[in-house]
Write a protein that holds these residues in place. Structure first.
Motif, PDB file in Angstrom:
ATOM      1  N   ALA A  65       0.831  -1.203   0.000  1.00 52.67           N
ATOM      2  CA  ALA A  65       0.000   0.000   0.000  1.00 52.67           C
ATOM      3  C   ALA A  65       0.867   1.255   0.000  1.00 52.67           C
ATOM      4  CB  ALA A  65      -0.922  -0.014   1.211  1.00 52.67           C
ATOM      5  N   ALA A  66       1.926   1.252   0.808  1.00 47.93           N
ATOM      6  CA  ALA A  66       2.803   2.423   0.883  1.00 47.93           C
ATOM      7  C   ALA A  66       3.479   2.699  -0.455  1.00 47.93           C
ATOM      8  CB  ALA A  66       3.849   2.214   1.969  1.00 47.93           C
ATOM      9  N   THR A  67       3.816   1.646  -1.184  1.00 49.70           N
ATOM     10  CA  THR A  67       4.417   1.812  -2.517  1.00 49.70           C
ATOM     11  C   THR A  67       3.474   2.560  -3.444  1.00 49.70           C
ATOM     12  OG1 THR A  67       5.747  -0.190  -2.279  1.00 49.70           O
ATOM     13  CG2 THR A  67       5.318   0.560  -4.523  1.00 49.70           C
ATOM     14  N   LEU A  68       2.180   2.365  -3.252  1.00 48.74           N
ATOM     15  CA  LEU A  68       1.182   3.051  -4.075  1.00 48.74           C
ATOM     16  C   LEU A  68       0.824   4.429  -3.524  1.00 48.74           C
ATOM     17  CD1 LEU A  68      -1.243   0.063  -4.765  1.00 48.74           C
ATOM     18  CD2 LEU A  68       0.664   0.869  -6.167  1.00 48.74           C
ATOM     19  N   GLY A  69       1.351   4.769  -2.342  1.00 50.65           N
ATOM     20  CA  GLY A  69       1.084   6.074  -1.753  1.00 50.65           C
ATOM     21  C   GLY A  69      -0.004   6.078  -0.710  1.00 50.65           C
ATOM     22  N   VAL A  70      -0.364   4.894  -0.186  1.00 53.37           N
ATOM     23  CA  VAL A  70      -1.452   4.779   0.783  1.00 53.37           C
ATOM     24  C   VAL A  70      -0.901   4.330   2.128  1.00 53.37           C
ATOM     25  CG1 VAL A  70      -3.615   3.601   1.349  1.00 53.37           C
ATOM     26  CG2 VAL A  70      -3.108   4.213  -1.026  1.00 53.37           C
ATOM     27  N   THR A  71      -1.171   5.104   3.170  1.00 53.65           N
ATOM     28  CA  THR A  71      -0.748   4.733   4.529  1.00 53.65           C
ATOM     29  C   THR A  71      -1.918   4.306   5.400  1.00 53.65           C
ATOM     30  OG1 THR A  71      -0.892   7.045   5.214  1.00 53.65           O
ATOM     31  CG2 THR A  71       1.254   6.251   4.454  1.00 53.65           C
ATOM     32  N   ASP A  72      -3.141   4.591   4.978  1.00 50.93           N
ATOM     33  CA  ASP A  72      -4.332   4.230   5.747  1.00 50.93           C
ATOM     34  C   ASP A  72      -4.752   2.823   5.338  1.00 50.93           C
ATOM     35  OD1 ASP A  72      -6.680   4.016   7.144  1.00 50.93           O
ATOM     36  OD2 ASP A  72      -7.569   5.883   6.385  1.00 50.93           O
ATOM     37  N   TYR A  73      -4.190   1.836   6.033  1.00 48.25           N
ATOM     38  CA  TYR A  73      -4.476   0.433   5.737  1.00 48.25           C
ATOM     39  C   TYR A  73      -5.051  -0.206   6.990  1.00 48.25           C
ATOM     40  CZ  TYR A  73      -4.053  -4.273   3.869  1.00 48.25           C
ATOM     41  OH  TYR A  73      -4.338  -5.542   3.418  1.00 48.25           O
ATOM     42  N   VAL A  74      -6.259  -0.753   6.878  1.00 41.88           N
ATOM     43  CA  VAL A  74      -6.946  -1.378   8.008  1.00 41.88           C
ATOM     44  C   VAL A  74      -7.001  -2.877   7.764  1.00 41.88           C
ATOM     45  CG1 VAL A  74      -9.111  -1.537   9.295  1.00 41.88           C
ATOM     46  CG2 VAL A  74      -8.345   0.685   8.393  1.00 41.88           C
ATOM     47  N   HIS A  75      -6.476  -3.645   8.714  1.00 35.91           N
ATOM     48  CA  HIS A  75      -6.486  -5.100   8.580  1.00 35.91           C
ATOM     49  C   HIS A  75      -7.370  -5.675   9.672  1.00 35.91           C
ATOM     50  CE1 HIS A  75      -3.897  -8.400   6.621  1.00 35.91           C
ATOM     51  NE2 HIS A  75      -5.033  -8.929   7.052  1.00 35.91           N
ATOM     52  N   LEU A  76      -8.527  -6.210   9.296  1.00 34.43           N
ATOM     53  CA  LEU A  76      -9.460  -6.792  10.252  1.00 34.43           C
ATOM     54  C   LEU A  76      -9.120  -8.270  10.477  1.00 34.43           C
ATOM     55  CD1 LEU A  76     -12.731  -5.065   8.996  1.00 34.43           C
ATOM     56  CD2 LEU A  76     -11.093  -4.283  10.716  1.00 34.43           C
ATOM     57  N   ASP A  77      -9.920  -8.946  11.275  1.00 27.02           N
ATOM     58  CA  ASP A  77      -9.520 -10.295  11.685  1.00 27.02           C
ATOM     59  C   ASP A  77     -10.609 -11.352  11.527  1.00 27.02           C
ATOM     60  OD1 ASP A  77     -11.227  -9.441  13.628  1.00 27.02           O
ATOM     61  OD2 ASP A  77      -9.836  -9.737  15.312  1.00 27.02           O
ATOM     62  N   LEU A  78     -11.543 -11.141  10.594  1.00 25.29           N
ATOM     63  CA  LEU A  78     -12.509 -12.204  10.330  1.00 25.29           C
ATOM     64  C   LEU A  78     -11.784 -13.395   9.696  1.00 25.29           C
ATOM     65  CD1 LEU A  78     -15.627 -10.251   9.028  1.00 25.29           C
ATOM     66  CD2 LEU A  78     -15.059 -10.945  11.352  1.00 25.29           C
ATOM     67  N   PRO A  79     -12.317 -14.602   9.848  1.00 24.24           N
ATOM     68  CA  PRO A  79     -11.567 -15.795   9.441  1.00 24.24           C
ATOM     69  C   PRO A  79     -11.425 -15.949   7.921  1.00 24.24           C
ATOM     70  CG  PRO A  79     -13.760 -16.401  10.181  1.00 24.24           C
ATOM     71  CD  PRO A  79     -13.586 -14.952  10.519  1.00 24.24           C
ATOM     72  N   ASP A  80     -10.195 -16.035   7.492  1.00 23.02           N
ATOM     73  CA  ASP A  80      -9.842 -16.232   6.089  1.00 23.02           C
ATOM     74  C   ASP A  80     -10.449 -17.519   5.548  1.00 23.02           C
ATOM     75  OD1 ASP A  80      -8.049 -16.127   3.674  1.00 23.02           O
ATOM     76  OD2 ASP A  80      -7.148 -17.844   4.683  1.00 23.02           O
ATOM     77  N   MET A  81     -11.019 -17.448   4.356  1.00 21.78           N
ATOM     78  CA  MET A  81     -11.605 -18.596   3.659  1.00 21.78           C
ATOM     79  C   MET A  81     -12.811 -19.197   4.378  1.00 21.78           C
ATOM     80  SD  MET A  81      -9.891 -18.804   0.898  1.00 21.78           S
ATOM     81  CE  MET A  81      -8.299 -18.425   0.162  1.00 21.78           C
ATOM     82  N   ARG A  82     -13.375 -18.461   5.329  1.00 22.29           N
ATOM     83  CA  ARG A  82     -14.521 -18.977   6.067  1.00 22.29           C
ATOM     84  C   ARG A  82     -15.592 -17.919   6.292  1.00 22.29           C
ATOM     85  NH1 ARG A  82     -12.101 -21.007  11.357  1.00 22.29           N
ATOM     86  NH2 ARG A  82     -10.362 -19.674  10.775  1.00 22.29           N
ATOM     87  N   LEU A  83     -15.572 -16.851   5.515  1.00 19.67           N
ATOM     88  CA  LEU A  83     -16.569 -15.798   5.720  1.00 19.67           C
ATOM     89  C   LEU A  83     -17.994 -16.313   5.510  1.00 19.67           C
ATOM     90  CD1 LEU A  83     -15.048 -12.584   4.087  1.00 19.67           C
ATOM     91  CD2 LEU A  83     -15.094 -13.247   6.502  1.00 19.67           C
ATOM     92  N   ASP A  84     -18.132 -17.303   4.623  1.00 23.17           N
ATOM     93  CA  ASP A  84     -19.472 -17.826   4.355  1.00 23.17           C
ATOM     94  C   ASP A  84     -20.032 -18.630   5.522  1.00 23.17           C
ATOM     95  OD1 ASP A  84     -17.368 -19.673   3.595  1.00 23.17           O
ATOM     96  OD2 ASP A  84     -18.961 -20.999   2.866  1.00 23.17           O
ATOM     97  N   THR A  85     -19.199 -18.914   6.525  1.00 22.60           N
ATOM     98  CA  THR A  85     -19.680 -19.637   7.704  1.00 22.60           C
ATOM     99  C   THR A  85     -20.183 -18.693   8.793  1.00 22.60           C
ATOM    100  OG1 THR A  85     -17.545 -19.688   8.871  1.00 22.60           O
ATOM    101  CG2 THR A  85     -17.968 -21.429   7.239  1.00 22.60           C
ATOM    102  N   LEU A  86     -19.971 -17.402   8.609  1.00 21.74           N
ATOM    103  CA  LEU A  86     -20.390 -16.418   9.610  1.00 21.74           C
ATOM    104  C   LEU A  86     -21.800 -15.925   9.318  1.00 21.74           C
ATOM    105  CD1 LEU A  86     -17.186 -14.160   9.763  1.00 21.74           C
ATOM    106  CD2 LEU A  86     -17.764 -16.116  11.228  1.00 21.74           C
ATOM    107  N   PRO A  87     -22.525 -15.504  10.347  1.00 16.60           N
ATOM    108  CA  PRO A  87     -23.810 -14.845  10.094  1.00 16.60           C
ATOM    109  C   PRO A  87     -23.598 -13.615   9.216  1.00 16.60           C
ATOM    110  CG  PRO A  87     -23.572 -15.385  12.421  1.00 16.60           C
ATOM    111  CD  PRO A  87     -22.231 -15.631  11.786  1.00 16.60           C
ATOM    112  N   HIS A  88     -24.468 -13.455   8.223  1.00 17.30           N
ATOM    113  CA  HIS A  88     -24.329 -12.333   7.287  1.00 17.30           C
ATOM    114  C   HIS A  88     -24.246 -11.003   8.023  1.00 17.30           C
ATOM    115  CE1 HIS A  88     -24.537 -10.103   3.631  1.00 17.30           C
ATOM    116  NE2 HIS A  88     -25.810  -9.768   3.721  1.00 17.30           N
TER     117      HIS A  88
END
Length: 225
Positions: A65-88
């Motif tokens: 992101a910084a290489t592209l000029g972006v410093t506002d990067y938010v990384h959340l923690d929902l489970p990778d490859m399992r979003l379809d198992t969570l309540p919508h």
């Protein structure tokens, strides 16, 4: 400084670079406020309990992101490859929070393709950006990460680009940004490498008459009078 506010939603680290790295650089170059938000942790399913890989992917994402000029990067923690198992509603909630906090006028979202995480994020973006009174979002577009959207069998997804961005001036920075993703790099002819990304950009450039371009689907656009 521009008054534009651009929110980019990704399901996994690297989605945004593969799909629209050149466009992100263009937004940053003209002074738009840009936030990239990765909804999942990016590694918990593929590399369970491997904190080192998790931290590596997060570091790679921020460097890209910084290489592209972006410093506002938010990384959340929902489970990778399992979003379809969570309540919508659970995924809706985190996406709605990003829209409410950042107040973007434009939202880019990963295309709803063969990847179920991508589909889930798109569904939640559709909820979070619905055009109700007081909604800040005036434009919603989807982008197509290589090695995902083009691998989706018909008729499971609809991908007919109708919006294109000339990235002739920012293609090299897109390639440089993706080089930070060593964990995601693959050798040609896999779609995740310099050569493949350049070919992809040049192909879409020929579609619209410029040296290099990135394709999008305009889901909704609301023009002010």
């Amino acid at each position: 400084m521009s008054d534009r506010r651009i929110l980019i939603l990704a399901a996994h680290p690297d989605d945004e670079i593969l799909g629209m790295g050149g466009t992100i650089a263009r937004h940053a170059d003209r002074g738009d406020a840009v936030r990239i938000c990765c909804v999942t942790d990016g590694s918990s399913t593929q590399y369970a309990d491997d904190t080192e890989i998790l931290l590596q992917k997060q570091a790679e994402a921020r460097k890209a992101a910084a290489t592209l000029g972006v410093t506002d990067y938010v990384h959340l923690d929902l489970p990778d490859m399992r979003l379809d198992t969570l309540p919508h509603v659970e995924v809706n909630r985190v996406v709605e929070r990003q829209v409410a906090e950042f107040q973007p006028d434009t939202v880019y979202c990963v295309q709803a393709d063969v990847n179920l995480d991508h589909r889930t994020v798109f569904s939640s973006v559709a909820v979070a950006t619905r055009p109700r009174p007081g909604q800040s979002v005036r434009r919603v577009l989807t982008y197509a990460p290589t090695s995902s959207t083009e691998w989706t069998p018909a008729p499971e997804t609809w991908w007919v680009p109708n919006w294109f961005v000339d990235i002739s001036a920012t293609l090299e920075r897109k390639l440089e940004a993706f080089r930070h993703y060593r964990s995601e790099w693959r050798e040609w002819p896999h779609p995740r490498n310099d050569r493949a990304l350049r070919v992809h950009a040049e192909h879409w450039g020929t579609v619209v008459g410029c040296p290099a371009a990135e394709p999008f689907v305009l889901v909704r656009g609301i023009a002010l009078p």
